[in-house]
Design a protein around this motif. Structure first.
Motif, PDB file in Angstrom:
ATOM      1  N   ALA A  93      30.002 -34.979 -58.943  1.00 52.87           N
ATOM      2  CA  ALA A  93      29.781 -33.670 -59.153  1.00 52.87           C
ATOM      3  C   ALA A  93      28.769 -32.831 -58.438  1.00 52.87           C
ATOM      4  N   ILE A  94      27.674 -33.545 -58.022  1.00 51.96           N
ATOM      5  CA  ILE A  94      26.657 -33.235 -57.166  1.00 51.96           C
ATOM      6  C   ILE A  94      27.350 -32.894 -55.773  1.00 51.96           C
ATOM      7  N   LEU A  95      28.113 -33.602 -55.469  1.00 52.01           N
ATOM      8  CA  LEU A  95      28.872 -33.286 -53.958  1.00 52.01           C
ATOM      9  C   LEU A  95      29.784 -31.949 -53.812  1.00 52.01           C
ATOM     10  N   ARG A  96      30.311 -31.946 -55.138  1.00 57.60           N
ATOM     11  CA  ARG A  96      31.057 -30.832 -55.243  1.00 57.60           C
ATOM     12  C   ARG A  96      30.267 -29.532 -55.156  1.00 57.60           C
ATOM     13  N   GLU A  97      28.972 -29.472 -55.927  1.00 59.26           N
ATOM     14  CA  GLU A  97      28.168 -28.562 -55.820  1.00 59.26           C
ATOM     15  C   GLU A  97      27.713 -28.122 -54.774  1.00 59.26           C
ATOM     16  N   LEU A  98      27.257 -29.022 -53.603  1.00 59.00           N
ATOM     17  CA  LEU A  98      26.718 -29.068 -52.494  1.00 59.00           C
ATOM     18  C   LEU A  98      27.881 -28.440 -51.364  1.00 59.00           C
ATOM     19  N   ILE A  99      29.239 -28.931 -51.462  1.00 58.50           N
ATOM     20  CA  ILE A  99      30.176 -28.474 -50.352  1.00 58.50           C
ATOM     21  C   ILE A  99      31.192 -27.659 -51.257  1.00 58.50           C
ATOM     22  N   GLN A 100      30.971 -26.179 -51.356  1.00 62.88           N
ATOM     23  CA  GLN A 100      31.754 -25.040 -51.833  1.00 62.88           C
ATOM     24  C   GLN A 100      31.810 -24.033 -50.864  1.00 62.88           C
ATOM     25  N   PRO A 101      33.109 -23.388 -50.842  1.00 59.22           N
ATOM     26  CA  PRO A 101      34.366 -24.208 -51.215  1.00 59.22           C
ATOM     27  C   PRO A 101      34.873 -25.462 -50.383  1.00 59.22           C
ATOM     28  N   ALA A 102      35.773 -26.163 -51.085  1.00 57.97           N
ATOM     29  CA  ALA A 102      36.237 -27.394 -50.221  1.00 57.97           C
ATOM     30  C   ALA A 102      37.377 -27.179 -49.404  1.00 57.97           C
ATOM     31  N   GLU A 103      36.869 -26.456 -48.345  1.00 58.56           N
ATOM     32  CA  GLU A 103      38.032 -25.991 -47.204  1.00 58.56           C
ATOM     33  C   GLU A 103      37.067 -25.912 -46.033  1.00 58.56           C
ATOM     34  N   GLY A 104      37.887 -25.873 -44.737  1.00 54.40           N
ATOM     35  CA  GLY A 104      37.043 -25.504 -43.617  1.00 54.40           C
ATOM     36  C   GLY A 104      36.674 -26.773 -42.902  1.00 54.40           C
ATOM     37  N   ILE A 105      35.607 -26.686 -42.117  1.00 59.61           N
ATOM     38  CA  ILE A 105      35.438 -27.796 -41.242  1.00 59.61           C
ATOM     39  C   ILE A 105      34.644 -28.931 -41.856  1.00 59.61           C
ATOM     40  N   VAL A 106      33.759 -28.692 -43.030  1.00 58.90           N
ATOM     41  CA  VAL A 106      33.182 -29.595 -43.968  1.00 58.90           C
ATOM     42  C   VAL A 106      33.876 -29.294 -45.255  1.00 58.90           C
ATOM     43  N   GLN A 107      34.321 -30.470 -45.696  1.00 56.25           N
ATOM     44  CA  GLN A 107      35.227 -30.493 -46.966  1.00 56.25           C
ATOM     45  C   GLN A 107      34.765 -31.391 -47.973  1.00 56.25           C
TER      46      GLN A 107
END
Length: 231
Positions: free
Chosen positions: A127-141
Protein backbone atom coordinates in the motif's frame (compact mmCIF):
# COMPACT_ATOMS: atom_id res chain seq x y z
CA UNK A 1 25.06 9.43 6.19
CA UNK A 2 23.68 7.86 3.02
CA UNK A 3 21.20 4.99 2.96
CA UNK A 4 22.86 1.65 2.27
CA UNK A 5 22.08 -1.26 -0.02
CA UNK A 6 19.86 -3.91 1.61
CA UNK A 7 20.44 -7.51 0.61
CA UNK A 8 17.19 -8.70 -1.05
CA UNK A 9 14.85 -11.36 0.25
CA UNK A 10 14.53 -14.16 -2.32
CA UNK A 11 11.68 -16.54 -3.19
CA UNK A 12 11.94 -20.31 -3.37
CA UNK A 13 10.76 -22.35 -6.34
CA UNK A 14 7.31 -23.95 -6.05
CA UNK A 15 5.67 -26.37 -8.46
CA UNK A 16 2.17 -24.96 -7.88
CA UNK A 17 0.89 -21.50 -6.88
CA UNK A 18 -0.81 -20.99 -3.48
CA UNK A 19 -4.60 -21.32 -3.47
CA UNK A 20 -5.54 -19.42 -0.29
CA UNK A 21 -6.26 -15.69 -0.02
CA UNK A 22 -3.40 -15.17 2.43
CA UNK A 23 -0.99 -14.46 -0.42
CA UNK A 24 -0.20 -11.50 -2.67
CA UNK A 25 0.51 -12.80 -6.18
CA UNK A 26 2.00 -10.85 -9.07
CA UNK A 27 3.47 -11.44 -12.52
CA UNK A 28 7.21 -12.25 -12.59
CA UNK A 29 8.71 -9.83 -15.09
CA UNK A 30 11.55 -10.99 -17.30
CA UNK A 31 14.20 -8.61 -16.09
CA UNK A 32 17.07 -7.99 -13.67
CA UNK A 33 16.52 -7.70 -9.91
CA UNK A 34 17.28 -4.06 -8.99
CA UNK A 35 17.14 -1.85 -5.91
CA UNK A 36 16.84 1.94 -6.10
CA UNK A 37 18.15 4.02 -3.19
CA UNK A 38 17.14 7.70 -3.00
CA UNK A 39 18.18 10.09 -0.25
CA UNK A 40 19.55 13.62 0.24
CA UNK A 41 22.42 12.95 -2.20
CA UNK A 42 20.27 11.66 -5.06
CA UNK A 43 19.46 8.20 -6.39
CA UNK A 44 21.56 5.10 -7.01
CA UNK A 45 20.67 1.67 -8.44
CA UNK A 46 22.09 -1.70 -7.44
CA UNK A 47 21.86 -5.26 -8.74
CA UNK A 48 20.77 -8.19 -6.56
CA UNK A 49 24.45 -8.64 -5.59
CA UNK A 50 24.88 -4.98 -4.63
CA UNK A 51 26.71 -3.85 -7.78
CA UNK A 52 26.26 -0.15 -8.64
CA UNK A 53 24.45 0.34 -11.98
CA UNK A 54 23.82 4.11 -11.87
CA UNK A 55 25.53 4.85 -15.20
CA UNK A 56 23.51 2.20 -17.05
CA UNK A 57 20.19 3.15 -15.45
CA UNK A 58 20.47 6.95 -15.66
CA UNK A 59 17.02 7.65 -17.27
CA UNK A 60 15.26 5.49 -14.66
CA UNK A 61 17.20 7.18 -11.86
CA UNK A 62 16.21 10.62 -13.16
CA UNK A 63 12.55 9.58 -13.18
CA UNK A 64 12.78 8.06 -9.70
CA UNK A 65 14.19 11.29 -8.29
CA UNK A 66 10.88 12.99 -9.18
CA UNK A 67 8.85 10.80 -6.80
CA UNK A 68 7.45 12.69 -3.84
CA UNK A 69 9.34 11.40 -0.80
CA UNK A 70 12.41 12.56 1.11
CA UNK A 71 13.99 9.13 0.80
CA UNK A 72 13.02 5.62 -0.30
CA UNK A 73 14.33 2.16 -1.16
CA UNK A 74 12.06 0.18 -3.49
CA UNK A 75 12.97 -3.29 -4.73
CA UNK A 76 11.95 -4.38 -8.20
CA UNK A 77 13.13 -5.38 -11.65
CA UNK A 78 14.75 -3.43 -14.45
CA UNK A 79 13.04 -4.46 -17.68
CA UNK A 80 12.96 -3.73 -21.41
CA UNK A 81 9.65 -4.01 -23.26
CA UNK A 82 10.16 -4.50 -27.02
CA UNK A 83 6.72 -4.92 -28.55
CA UNK A 84 5.09 -4.37 -25.15
CA UNK A 85 6.42 -7.51 -23.43
CA UNK A 86 9.31 -7.73 -20.93
CA UNK A 87 12.41 -9.31 -22.46
CA UNK A 88 15.52 -10.25 -20.44
CA UNK A 89 17.94 -10.36 -23.39
CA UNK A 90 16.70 -7.05 -24.79
CA UNK A 91 17.31 -5.45 -21.40
CA UNK A 92 21.08 -5.81 -21.69
CA UNK A 93 20.99 -4.28 -25.17
CA UNK A 94 18.98 -1.36 -23.79
CA UNK A 95 21.52 -0.81 -21.00
CA UNK A 96 24.35 -0.70 -23.52
CA UNK A 97 22.76 1.33 -26.30
CA UNK A 98 19.23 2.59 -25.51
CA UNK A 99 18.96 3.01 -21.76
CA UNK A 100 16.03 5.39 -22.24
CA UNK A 101 13.89 2.40 -23.24
CA UNK A 102 14.34 0.69 -19.87
CA UNK A 103 11.65 0.70 -17.18
CA UNK A 104 11.70 -0.11 -13.48
CA UNK A 105 8.86 -2.19 -12.02
CA UNK A 106 8.79 -1.93 -8.21
CA UNK A 107 7.30 -4.82 -6.22
CA UNK A 108 8.31 -3.90 -2.65
CA UNK A 109 9.50 -0.97 -0.57
CA UNK A 110 11.96 -1.22 2.33
CA UNK A 111 12.36 2.41 3.42
CA UNK A 112 10.45 5.66 3.00
CA UNK A 113 11.05 9.16 4.38
CA UNK A 114 13.21 8.07 7.30
CA UNK A 115 11.20 4.96 8.28
CA UNK A 116 12.52 1.42 7.97
CA UNK A 117 9.52 -0.48 6.56
CA UNK A 118 10.93 -3.98 6.66
CA UNK A 119 9.12 -4.88 9.89
CA UNK A 120 5.72 -4.11 8.35
CA UNK A 121 3.57 -6.86 6.77
CA UNK A 122 3.88 -7.27 3.00
CA UNK A 123 0.32 -6.00 2.42
CA UNK A 124 1.13 -2.72 4.22
CA UNK A 125 4.38 -2.27 2.30
CA UNK A 126 2.45 -2.76 -0.94
CA UNK A 127 0.00 0.00 0.00
CA UNK A 128 2.87 2.39 0.81
CA UNK A 129 4.54 1.52 -2.50
CA UNK A 130 1.36 2.23 -4.48
CA UNK A 131 1.00 5.58 -2.73
CA UNK A 132 4.56 6.52 -3.71
CA UNK A 133 4.40 5.39 -7.34
CA UNK A 134 1.25 6.80 -8.92
CA UNK A 135 0.19 6.33 -11.61
CA UNK A 136 1.64 2.84 -12.17
CA UNK A 137 2.75 3.56 -15.71
CA UNK A 138 5.75 5.04 -17.48
CA UNK A 139 9.43 4.52 -16.79
CA UNK A 140 8.90 3.87 -13.03
CA UNK A 141 6.02 1.52 -12.38
CA UNK A 142 4.36 -0.37 -9.52
CA UNK A 143 3.72 -4.09 -9.88
CA UNK A 144 0.04 -5.00 -9.49
CA UNK A 145 -1.09 -8.01 -7.44
CA UNK A 146 -4.10 -10.20 -6.69
CA UNK A 147 -4.93 -12.50 -3.78
CA UNK A 148 -4.65 -16.21 -4.54
CA UNK A 149 -2.35 -17.47 -7.28
CA UNK A 150 -4.15 -20.03 -9.45
CA UNK A 151 -5.97 -17.69 -11.83
CA UNK A 152 -3.06 -15.29 -12.31
CA UNK A 153 -0.69 -18.21 -12.87
CA UNK A 154 -2.99 -19.66 -15.54
CA UNK A 155 -3.26 -16.23 -17.17
CA UNK A 156 0.54 -15.85 -17.19
CA UNK A 157 0.87 -19.28 -18.79
CA UNK A 158 -1.67 -18.42 -21.53
CA UNK A 159 0.27 -15.23 -22.29
CA UNK A 160 3.62 -17.14 -22.30
CA UNK A 161 4.93 -14.92 -19.49
CA UNK A 162 7.66 -16.10 -17.15
CA UNK A 163 5.39 -16.94 -14.20
CA UNK A 164 4.34 -15.46 -10.86
CA UNK A 165 5.75 -14.64 -7.42
CA UNK A 166 3.58 -15.05 -4.31
CA UNK A 167 4.21 -13.50 -0.87
CA UNK A 168 2.39 -14.11 2.40
CA UNK A 169 0.42 -10.97 3.26
CA UNK A 170 1.37 -10.83 6.94
CA UNK A 171 5.13 -11.40 6.72
CA UNK A 172 7.84 -8.75 7.25
CA UNK A 173 10.75 -8.29 4.86
CA UNK A 174 13.67 -10.54 5.78
CA UNK A 175 16.84 -9.25 4.16
CA UNK A 176 18.94 -12.09 2.72
CA UNK A 177 16.37 -14.76 3.60
CA UNK A 178 15.20 -17.45 1.22
CA UNK A 179 12.23 -19.40 2.58
CA UNK A 180 8.70 -20.46 1.74
CA UNK A 181 6.97 -17.20 2.67
CA UNK A 182 7.95 -16.03 -0.84
CA UNK A 183 7.29 -18.47 -3.67
CA UNK A 184 8.16 -18.30 -7.36
CA UNK A 185 6.15 -20.46 -9.69
CA UNK A 186 6.67 -20.61 -13.44
CA UNK A 187 6.49 -23.00 -16.35
CA UNK A 188 9.54 -25.26 -16.16
CA UNK A 189 8.32 -27.76 -18.77
CA UNK A 190 11.40 -27.58 -20.99
CA UNK A 191 12.93 -30.25 -23.20
CA UNK A 192 16.56 -31.18 -22.61
CA UNK A 193 18.08 -31.17 -26.10
CA UNK A 194 21.78 -31.46 -25.32
CA UNK A 195 24.73 -31.10 -22.97
CA UNK A 196 27.62 -28.70 -23.60
CA UNK A 197 30.99 -29.72 -22.13
CA UNK A 198 34.32 -27.95 -22.55
CA UNK A 199 37.57 -28.53 -20.62
CA UNK A 200 37.90 -26.06 -17.77
CA UNK A 201 34.35 -24.67 -18.28
CA UNK A 202 31.01 -25.17 -16.51
CA UNK A 203 28.96 -28.03 -17.91
CA UNK A 204 25.70 -26.67 -19.31
CA UNK A 205 22.30 -28.07 -20.25
CA UNK A 206 20.67 -26.86 -23.47
CA UNK A 207 16.88 -26.46 -23.39
CA UNK A 208 14.00 -26.08 -25.86
CA UNK A 209 10.28 -25.40 -25.55
CA UNK A 210 7.81 -25.93 -28.35
CA UNK A 211 10.73 -26.91 -30.64
CA UNK A 212 12.44 -23.55 -30.06
CA UNK A 213 15.76 -23.10 -28.29
CA UNK A 214 15.22 -21.27 -24.98
CA UNK A 215 18.80 -21.13 -23.71
CA UNK A 216 21.12 -22.95 -21.35
CA UNK A 217 21.76 -23.47 -17.65
CA UNK A 218 24.75 -24.61 -15.63
CA UNK A 219 24.46 -28.11 -14.15
CA UNK A 220 24.81 -27.66 -10.40
CA UNK A 221 23.95 -31.20 -9.32
CA UNK A 222 25.77 -34.16 -7.83
CA UNK A 223 28.38 -36.05 -9.82
CA UNK A 224 25.96 -38.98 -10.10
CA UNK A 225 23.29 -36.85 -11.78
CA UNK A 226 25.83 -35.21 -14.07
CA UNK A 227 27.10 -38.62 -15.15
CA UNK A 228 23.56 -39.82 -15.79
CA UNK A 229 22.82 -36.78 -18.00
CA UNK A 230 25.67 -37.43 -20.44
CA UNK A 231 25.55 -41.24 -20.56
Amino acid sequence: MRLKFIKPQEPVLALKPPVSNGWLCEIKDDGCCTQIIFDWAGALTFTRMGIDRLKRHRPVVTAAEQLKAKSFIPGGEMIARPGGRPNFHAMYSRMAWNAELLAFVAFDILHKSGEDLRWRPAVERKAILRELIQPAEGIVQCSQHVEGGVEIYEAADRMSLKGIVSKRKVTPYRSGAKDAVWLKCWDIDFELIGIKRQPGEWTERLFARHVKNVGKAVIAKTDAIKNWLWT
